[in-house]
Design a protein around this motif. Sequence first.
Motif, short mmCIF file in Angstrom:
data_model
loop_
_atom_site.label_atom_id
_atom_site.label_comp_id
_atom_site.label_asym_id
_atom_site.label_seq_id
_atom_site.Cartn_x
_atom_site.Cartn_y
_atom_site.Cartn_z
N UNK A 140 -17.34 30.79 -29.41
CA UNK A 140 -17.14 30.08 -30.80
C UNK A 140 -16.05 30.79 -31.66
N UNK A 141 -15.93 32.12 -31.57
CA UNK A 141 -15.00 32.78 -32.30
C UNK A 141 -13.76 32.64 -31.63
N UNK A 142 -13.57 32.17 -30.61
CA UNK A 142 -12.08 32.11 -29.84
C UNK A 142 -12.18 33.10 -29.10
N UNK A 143 -12.80 34.05 -28.62
CA UNK A 143 -12.65 35.10 -27.80
C UNK A 143 -12.82 34.75 -26.26
N UNK A 144 -11.99 35.43 -25.63
CA UNK A 144 -12.14 35.40 -24.16
C UNK A 144 -12.88 36.08 -23.64
N UNK A 145 -14.12 35.93 -22.99
CA UNK A 145 -15.26 36.50 -22.72
C UNK A 145 -15.50 36.63 -21.33
N UNK A 146 -16.25 37.60 -20.75
CA UNK A 146 -16.71 37.84 -19.34
C UNK A 146 -18.09 38.54 -19.19
N UNK A 147 -19.02 37.81 -18.35
CA UNK A 147 -20.05 38.38 -18.02
C UNK A 147 -20.02 39.23 -16.67
N UNK A 148 -20.88 40.19 -16.85
CA UNK A 148 -20.72 41.05 -15.32
C UNK A 148 -22.24 41.72 -15.34
N UNK A 149 -22.73 41.16 -14.06
CA UNK A 149 -24.06 41.57 -13.53
C UNK A 149 -24.11 42.33 -12.44
N UNK A 150 -23.68 43.70 -12.62
CA UNK A 150 -23.21 44.33 -11.01
C UNK A 150 -24.23 44.23 -10.00
N UNK A 151 -25.75 44.22 -10.48
CA UNK A 151 -26.74 44.12 -9.32
C UNK A 151 -27.63 42.94 -9.64
N UNK A 152 -27.88 42.14 -8.51
CA UNK A 152 -28.99 41.29 -8.75
C UNK A 152 -29.99 41.27 -7.43
N UNK A 153 -31.09 41.30 -7.61
CA UNK A 153 -32.03 41.21 -6.56
C UNK A 153 -32.60 39.79 -6.79
N UNK B 255 -8.67 42.66 -18.84
CA UNK B 255 -8.45 41.39 -18.86
C UNK B 255 -9.25 40.44 -19.82
N UNK B 256 -10.16 40.84 -20.34
CA UNK B 256 -11.17 40.01 -21.66
C UNK B 256 -11.50 40.65 -23.07
N UNK B 257 -11.40 39.77 -23.96
CA UNK B 257 -11.78 40.60 -25.10
C UNK B 257 -12.96 40.98 -25.38
N UNK B 258 -14.10 40.46 -24.64
CA UNK B 258 -15.34 40.81 -24.71
C UNK B 258 -15.98 40.89 -23.34
N UNK B 259 -16.87 41.95 -23.14
CA UNK B 259 -17.48 41.79 -21.89
C UNK B 259 -19.00 42.24 -22.10
N UNK B 260 -19.70 41.33 -21.28
CA UNK B 260 -21.37 41.42 -21.62
C UNK B 260 -21.74 42.01 -20.17
N UNK B 261 -22.31 43.26 -20.12
CA UNK B 261 -22.98 43.58 -18.74
C UNK B 261 -24.59 43.42 -18.95
#
Length: 199
Positions: free
Chosen positions: A36-49, A112-118
């Motif tokens: 909503x702030x206009x940021x290019x964002x990425x999610x990263x969930x390295x491991x999922x079971x 590559x992204x403005x913000x990354x959420x891990x």
Amino acid sequence: MQITRHQDLPSCFITATDTDAGKTFVSCQILKAWQQQGLKVAAYKPVASGAIWQHGQLVSEDALALHAVTKQPLAEINPYTFEAPASPHIADVDGAFAMDACLTHFRQLLANYDRVLVEGVGGWCVPLNEELMLVDLVKAMNLPVVMVARIGLGCINHSLLTIDRIRQDTDLYHGWIANRIDPDFNDAEANIQAIIDRS
């Protein structure tokens, strides 16, 4: 510190008091606030079971929820996906997890992204394999750590213990977010205040 403005968070690592505390739900809210702030964002969930089969492919339901917000390819969000609903060191029967590759992927996202959420897996004290704990990955990423507290019976104990352990393990603790799982839990505000007062 309780976090009230998701949009103000920097790139961060999301952990929780335990499994099913609502990490993915909160992560999606943070990602949307950034967008909503206009940021290019990425999610990263390295491991999922505890993944499911969909169209002949093993996929994480958490990664699918994150994908619905960011529209990233699933493989970019979640490179290590295990079927068994168990701790990664048990679910990763082939020893697929590789820290170096995981960090290389993470650095590409940062570039590559403005913000990354891990988003982590399970709670805080989770083994990734026989040698590595989740905290080893967090330290290598060097991101502020945000804890999601599952607000319900027992949340004061779980939250304070987790916050204390994060602070013992690393100096990256940033704050926590209350996630009210049970709308019928009558003492939510009193429990949240108790955590605020003691953390």
